[in-house]
Scaffold this motif. Structure first.
Motif, PDB file in Angstrom:
ATOM      1  N   THR A 237      49.920  31.732 -28.631  1.00  0.00           N
ATOM      2  CA  THR A 237      48.732  32.580 -28.546  1.00  0.00           C
ATOM      3  C   THR A 237      47.636  31.900 -27.731  1.00  0.00           C
ATOM      4  O   THR A 237      47.022  32.517 -26.854  1.00  0.00           O
ATOM      5  N   ILE A 238      47.420  30.627 -28.012  1.00  0.00           N
ATOM      6  CA  ILE A 238      46.405  29.885 -27.265  1.00  0.00           C
ATOM      7  C   ILE A 238      46.787  29.810 -25.782  1.00  0.00           C
ATOM      8  O   ILE A 238      45.960  30.050 -24.893  1.00  0.00           O
ATOM      9  N   GLY A 239      48.051  29.475 -25.517  1.00  0.00           N
ATOM     10  CA  GLY A 239      48.488  29.374 -24.131  1.00  0.00           C
ATOM     11  C   GLY A 239      48.482  30.708 -23.404  1.00  0.00           C
ATOM     12  O   GLY A 239      48.103  30.784 -22.227  1.00  0.00           O
ATOM     13  N   GLY A 240      48.881  31.775 -24.107  1.00  0.00           N
ATOM     14  CA  GLY A 240      48.947  33.091 -23.468  1.00  0.00           C
ATOM     15  C   GLY A 240      47.583  33.675 -23.159  1.00  0.00           C
ATOM     16  O   GLY A 240      47.392  34.319 -22.117  1.00  0.00           O
ATOM     17  N   LEU A 241      46.617  33.456 -24.034  1.00  0.00           N
ATOM     18  CA  LEU A 241      45.291  34.020 -23.823  1.00  0.00           C
ATOM     19  C   LEU A 241      44.431  33.173 -22.883  1.00  0.00           C
ATOM     20  O   LEU A 241      43.372  33.634 -22.436  1.00  0.00           O
ATOM     21  N   THR A 242      44.859  31.954 -22.598  1.00  0.00           N
ATOM     22  CA  THR A 242      44.162  31.120 -21.619  1.00  0.00           C
ATOM     23  C   THR A 242      44.979  31.006 -20.331  1.00  0.00           C
ATOM     24  O   THR A 242      44.849  30.029 -19.580  1.00  0.00           O
ATOM     25  N   LEU A 243      45.804  31.990 -20.058  1.00  0.00           N
ATOM     26  CA  LEU A 243      46.681  31.974 -18.895  1.00  0.00           C
ATOM     27  C   LEU A 243      45.865  31.852 -17.605  1.00  0.00           C
ATOM     28  O   LEU A 243      44.956  32.632 -17.354  1.00  0.00           O
ATOM     29  N   PHE A 244      46.221  30.864 -16.796  1.00  0.00           N
ATOM     30  CA  PHE A 244      45.473  30.624 -15.564  1.00  0.00           C
ATOM     31  C   PHE A 244      46.372  30.221 -14.394  1.00  0.00           C
ATOM     32  O   PHE A 244      46.304  30.821 -13.314  1.00  0.00           O
ATOM     33  N   SER A 245      47.212  29.223 -14.589  1.00  0.00           N
ATOM     34  CA  SER A 245      47.968  28.641 -13.474  1.00  0.00           C
ATOM     35  C   SER A 245      48.912  29.650 -12.840  1.00  0.00           C
ATOM     36  O   SER A 245      48.934  29.802 -11.604  1.00  0.00           O
ATOM     37  N   GLY A 261      41.586  42.999  -8.772  1.00  0.00           N
ATOM     38  CA  GLY A 261      41.570  42.301 -10.048  1.00  0.00           C
ATOM     39  C   GLY A 261      42.612  42.813 -11.016  1.00  0.00           C
ATOM     40  O   GLY A 261      42.417  42.740 -12.229  1.00  0.00           O
ATOM     41  N   GLN A 262      43.749  43.288 -10.503  1.00  0.00           N
ATOM     42  CA  GLN A 262      44.745  43.911 -11.369  1.00  0.00           C
ATOM     43  C   GLN A 262      45.478  42.926 -12.268  1.00  0.00           C
ATOM     44  O   GLN A 262      46.079  43.323 -13.258  1.00  0.00           O
ATOM     45  N   PHE A 263      45.430  41.626 -11.947  1.00  0.00           N
ATOM     46  CA  PHE A 263      46.031  40.645 -12.856  1.00  0.00           C
ATOM     47  C   PHE A 263      45.116  39.427 -13.031  1.00  0.00           C
ATOM     48  O   PHE A 263      45.573  38.320 -13.265  1.00  0.00           O
ATOM     49  N   GLN A 264      43.819  39.664 -12.939  1.00  0.00           N
ATOM     50  CA  GLN A 264      42.858  38.591 -13.199  1.00  0.00           C
ATOM     51  C   GLN A 264      42.701  38.406 -14.710  1.00  0.00           C
ATOM     52  O   GLN A 264      42.422  39.348 -15.440  1.00  0.00           O
ATOM     53  N   THR A 265      42.865  37.184 -15.189  1.00  0.00           N
ATOM     54  CA  THR A 265      42.725  36.893 -16.612  1.00  0.00           C
ATOM     55  C   THR A 265      41.294  36.456 -16.916  1.00  0.00           C
ATOM     56  O   THR A 265      40.488  36.223 -16.004  1.00  0.00           O
ATOM     57  N   VAL A 266      40.990  36.314 -18.201  1.00  0.00           N
ATOM     58  CA  VAL A 266      39.646  35.890 -18.589  1.00  0.00           C
ATOM     59  C   VAL A 266      39.382  34.469 -18.106  1.00  0.00           C
ATOM     60  O   VAL A 266      38.267  34.143 -17.672  1.00  0.00           O
ATOM     61  N   ALA A 283      29.265  32.156 -17.032  1.00  0.00           N
ATOM     62  CA  ALA A 283      30.624  31.653 -17.228  1.00  0.00           C
ATOM     63  C   ALA A 283      30.782  31.028 -18.608  1.00  0.00           C
ATOM     64  O   ALA A 283      31.827  31.178 -19.255  1.00  0.00           O
ATOM     65  N   ALA A 284      29.749  30.333 -19.079  1.00  0.00           N
ATOM     66  CA  ALA A 284      29.810  29.718 -20.409  1.00  0.00           C
ATOM     67  C   ALA A 284      29.902  30.788 -21.495  1.00  0.00           C
ATOM     68  O   ALA A 284      30.647  30.644 -22.473  1.00  0.00           O
ATOM     69  N   ALA A 285      29.156  31.870 -21.329  1.00  0.00           N
ATOM     70  CA  ALA A 285      29.232  32.966 -22.304  1.00  0.00           C
ATOM     71  C   ALA A 285      30.611  33.601 -22.295  1.00  0.00           C
ATOM     72  O   ALA A 285      31.169  33.921 -23.357  1.00  0.00           O
ATOM     73  N   ALA A 286      31.198  33.783 -21.108  1.00  0.00           N
ATOM     74  CA  ALA A 286      32.551  34.334 -21.023  1.00  0.00           C
ATOM     75  C   ALA A 286      33.564  33.405 -21.680  1.00  0.00           C
ATOM     76  O   ALA A 286      34.517  33.860 -22.317  1.00  0.00           O
ATOM     77  N   ALA A 287      33.367  32.095 -21.536  1.00  0.00           N
ATOM     78  CA  ALA A 287      34.266  31.134 -22.172  1.00  0.00           C
ATOM     79  C   ALA A 287      34.192  31.234 -23.689  1.00  0.00           C
ATOM     80  O   ALA A 287      35.220  31.132 -24.387  1.00  0.00           O
ATOM     81  N   TRP A 288      33.005  31.472 -24.229  1.00  0.00           N
ATOM     82  CA  TRP A 288      32.890  31.599 -25.680  1.00  0.00           C
ATOM     83  C   TRP A 288      33.477  32.910 -26.183  1.00  0.00           C
ATOM     84  O   TRP A 288      34.047  32.959 -27.273  1.00  0.00           O
ATOM     85  N   LEU A 289      33.367  33.963 -25.399  1.00  0.00           N
ATOM     86  CA  LEU A 289      34.025  35.207 -25.798  1.00  0.00           C
ATOM     87  C   LEU A 289      35.544  35.065 -25.724  1.00  0.00           C
ATOM     88  O   LEU A 289      36.267  35.651 -26.537  1.00  0.00           O
ATOM     89  N   LEU A 290      36.029  34.278 -24.772  1.00  0.00           N
ATOM     90  CA  LEU A 290      37.464  33.977 -24.725  1.00  0.00           C
ATOM     91  C   LEU A 290      37.876  33.193 -25.960  1.00  0.00           C
ATOM     92  O   LEU A 290      38.948  33.434 -26.537  1.00  0.00           O
ATOM     93  N   PHE A 291      37.047  32.253 -26.376  1.00  0.00           N
ATOM     94  CA  PHE A 291      37.312  31.491 -27.596  1.00  0.00           C
ATOM     95  C   PHE A 291      37.388  32.424 -28.801  1.00  0.00           C
ATOM     96  O   PHE A 291      38.274  32.283 -29.670  1.00  0.00           O
ATOM     97  N   LEU A 292      36.494  33.393 -28.875  1.00  0.00           N
ATOM     98  CA  LEU A 292      36.522  34.371 -29.963  1.00  0.00           C
ATOM     99  C   LEU A 292      37.784  35.225 -29.893  1.00  0.00           C
ATOM    100  O   LEU A 292      38.411  35.524 -30.922  1.00  0.00           O
TER     101      LEU A 292
END
Length: 312
Positions: A237-245, A261-266, A283-292
């Protein structure tokens, strides 16, 4: 402590007794302290730093202006952010569910006795040690629109060529396939380690009672494997929701996630806002919403996996 040990400690010099007590009470905490120091430096401090600046309008020039929850309110009304959330959840579901099912059945197959089993078990980890860039290059060619292998195979069944990068769901499928190829073997090894801890006596008793291998798997393996499944699901779950590489390399290192932006992740959205738009507070606020989002996803998956073994 025995009577002889008490007598011996009384005859010891006071300095030696003090050092002995210090070793017993302080040394265990000293030995584990490096982990907590590193966690505080590279875990807690970045979290607190990010939370602090998420409440400010903070730009490249270093100027800060207090906005309170303004960044969060702006994010909740930002269509690009919600597009990234939908993409992240969609790719997470497409990648994680098949990945965990394949890993579970692969681990069950590797748990049997056969020749060269150690070599085969080690070989399933080869995709994990492969460079992400190399994987992206290969899969980009496989999912190419004009000369890709996948479109060539689909053409056998009368399917027209698919532009895997230009359309939302096809791009999700391509990236999910890339993720599954890299991480299925890793999760299979973890499941296999959990299966190795299940007592063999349970299987022997079930076989004597006439239980088939399939029934042993559902009635013994899955319930006994529940702690391992919780770890694997939360980790995925952690890896899938922080998908980047994977999605970044799929688009030649660009964090836009396609032309629309059809496959842009958070995670890609955070990097874009912070290091291209230089809006660090946003960007910091978006990172905290990603954490949530990760917390919510982890809680849902945890409650779901707990019910597998019959726990309410």
């Amino acid at each position: 402590m025995s009577i002889d040990a008490v007598r011996l400690s009384r005859h010891q010099p006071r300095g030696r007794r003090w050092r002995s007590r210090l070793d017993v009470k302080v040394m265990p905490y000293t030995l584990v302290s490096p982990y907590f120091i590193l966690f505080a430096a590279f875990g807690l401090f970045p979290l607190a730093f990010t939370l602090y600046y998420s409440l400010y309008d903070y730009d490249l020039a270093g100027t800060t202006k207090w906005t309170g929850l303004g960044n969060y309110a702006k994010l909740l009304a930002d269509e690009d952010f919600w597009n990234a959330v939908v993409n992240t959840v969609g790719m997470f579901l497409l990648a994680t569910i098949p990945q965990l099912l394949l890993a579970l059945f692969l681990a069950n197959a590797l748990n049997k006795r056969f020749r060269l089993r150690l070599v085969i078990r080690m070989s399933v980890l080869l995709p994990l040690v492969t460079s992400v860039v190399a994987v992206a290059v290969v899969f980009t060619q496989l999912f190419a629109r004009d000369w890709g292998l996948v479109n060539w195979i689909l053409s056998w069944f009368g399917v027209d060529a698919i532009n895997w990068r230009a359309e939302r769901v096809p791009s999700w499928l391509a990236i999910a396939t890339m993720v599954d190829w890299r991480w299925t073997g890793y999760n299979a090894i973890i499941f296999l380690a959990g299966m190795q801890t299940i007592p063999r006596d349970l299987y022997e008793a079930a076989a004597i009672d006439g239980a088939s291998r399939r029934r042993q798997f559902w009635q013994i393996t899955l319930p006994m494997l529940r702690p391992t499944m919780i770890f694997v699901v939360l980790n995925s779950t952690i890896g899938g929701l922080t998908l980047f590489s994977e999605p970044t390399t799929f688009y030649n290192g660009n964090v836009d996630g396609g032309s629309q932006g059809q496959f842009q992740t958070v995670a890609m959205f955070v990097v874009k806002q912070g290091f291209r738009e230089f809006d660090y507070g946003y960007a910091a606020a978006a990172a905290w919403l990603l954490f949530l989002l990760i917390l919510i996803g982890a809680l849902i998956n945890f409650l779901f996996v707990r019910r597998i073994g019959g726990t309410k």
